[in-house]
Scaffold this active site. Structure first.
Site, PDB file in Angstrom:
ATOM      1  N   GLY A  46     -18.045  -7.241 -16.166  1.00  0.00           N
ATOM      2  CA  GLY A  46     -17.449  -6.229 -17.254  1.00  0.00           C
ATOM      3  C   GLY A  46     -18.630  -5.616 -17.785  1.00  0.00           C
ATOM      4  O   GLY A  46     -19.599  -5.939 -17.908  1.00  0.00           O
ATOM      5  N   GLN A  51     -22.181   0.091 -23.953  1.00  0.00           N
ATOM      6  CA  GLN A  51     -23.292  -0.590 -23.099  1.00  0.00           C
ATOM      7  C   GLN A  51     -24.139   0.430 -22.479  1.00  0.00           C
ATOM      8  O   GLN A  51     -25.425   0.128 -22.196  1.00  0.00           O
ATOM      9  CB  GLN A  51     -22.788  -1.796 -22.278  1.00  0.00           C
ATOM     10  N   CYS A  91     -24.183 -11.603 -21.256  1.00  0.00           N
ATOM     11  CA  CYS A  91     -23.662 -10.230 -21.488  1.00  0.00           C
ATOM     12  C   CYS A  91     -24.671  -9.306 -20.832  1.00  0.00           C
ATOM     13  O   CYS A  91     -25.846  -9.732 -21.070  1.00  0.00           O
ATOM     14  CB  CYS A  91     -23.389  -9.792 -23.075  1.00  0.00           C
ATOM     15  N   LEU A  92     -24.683  -8.348 -20.245  1.00  0.00           N
ATOM     16  CA  LEU A  92     -25.400  -7.672 -19.544  1.00  0.00           C
ATOM     17  C   LEU A  92     -26.420  -6.824 -20.522  1.00  0.00           C
ATOM     18  O   LEU A  92     -27.519  -6.539 -20.268  1.00  0.00           O
ATOM     19  CB  LEU A  92     -25.011  -6.334 -18.515  1.00  0.00           C
ATOM     20  N   HIS A 133     -14.229 -10.071 -24.540  1.00  0.00           N
ATOM     21  CA  HIS A 133     -15.511  -9.873 -24.576  1.00  0.00           C
ATOM     22  C   HIS A 133     -15.740  -8.135 -24.740  1.00  0.00           C
ATOM     23  O   HIS A 133     -16.462  -7.960 -25.541  1.00  0.00           O
ATOM     24  CB  HIS A 133     -16.282 -10.489 -23.453  1.00  0.00           C
ATOM     25  N   GLU A 134     -15.058  -7.775 -23.513  1.00  0.00           N
ATOM     26  CA  GLU A 134     -15.310  -6.252 -23.517  1.00  0.00           C
ATOM     27  C   GLU A 134     -14.745  -5.481 -24.709  1.00  0.00           C
ATOM     28  O   GLU A 134     -15.534  -4.317 -25.247  1.00  0.00           O
ATOM     29  CB  GLU A 134     -14.982  -5.765 -22.135  1.00  0.00           C
ATOM     30  N   HIS A 137     -16.900  -5.296 -27.788  1.00  0.00           N
ATOM     31  CA  HIS A 137     -17.760  -4.264 -27.555  1.00  0.00           C
ATOM     32  C   HIS A 137     -17.126  -3.066 -28.316  1.00  0.00           C
ATOM     33  O   HIS A 137     -18.117  -2.382 -29.045  1.00  0.00           O
ATOM     34  CB  HIS A 137     -18.221  -4.065 -26.224  1.00  0.00           C
TER      35      HIS A 137
HETATM   36 ZN    ZN Z   1     -21.249  -7.797 -23.209  1.00  0.00          ZN
END
Ligand code: ZN
Length: 164
Positions: A46, A51, A91-92, A133-134, A137
């Site tokens: 995701g 991000q 998380c990226l 999670h997304e 953000h």
């Molecule tokens: Zn993340």
């Protein structure tokens, strides 16, 4: 299409709330294509627009092992959650790390598609986790705020798995 730079934890852009998308302009269409490409390139499940440094309410998700079930959520709103799951999350924007987070095991979300048409998506397990999670953000929140215990290095996590 192009890869975009993934912003890392500590970058101010990840702590700010995102604005709703009012229209899918060619620029936004390009952003969405780039977000998918960037997510797949980084082996993520995701990615949210902040991000890649864009404060807009756009999320891409693909939890399938084959990477062939892409979900695009524009202006997502979580309608319903139930159950609970506790497990490692990463998380990226925090590469190489994971932490234990408890999330709902079922999520229903409403969002707009690429044509700004409303739809609903239901997810369980990993997809439910990814949606939560997304969406966090988009409000300037990261999973580290919810981590139970310490963040661990993914390498150590791998070793634990091997030992089991
Ligand atoms: Zn993340």
């Amino acid at each position: 299409m192009a890869l975009r730079e993934i912003r890392e934890y500590g970058d101010d852009v990840l702590a700010r709330p995102c604005k709703e998308v009012k229209e899918v302009t060619p620029r936004i269409r390009e952003l969405i294509e780039d977000m998918f490409e960037t997510m797949y390139d980084a082996n993520g499940v995701g990615l949210a627009a902040p991000q890649v440094g864009v404060l807009k309410r756009i999320v891409v998700i693909d939890c399938s092992p084959e990477g062939d079930e892409p979900h695009l959520l524009i202006n997502p709103v979580i309608l319903e959650t139930s159950g609970e799951q506790t497990g490692y999350e990463g998380c990226l924007s925090l590469p190489g790390k994971s932490g234990v987070v408890t999330r709902p095991n079922y999520v229903k979300v409403k969002a707009l598609d690429i044509d700004m048409k409303p739809f609903e998506l239901e997810g369980t397990e990993l997809l439910a986790r990814a949606i939560c999670h997304e969406c966090d953000h988009l409000d300037g929140h990261m999973y580290v705020e919810k981590v139970e215990g310490e963040l661990v290095n993914n390498e150590d996590l791998q070793r634990e798995d091997d030992e089991e």
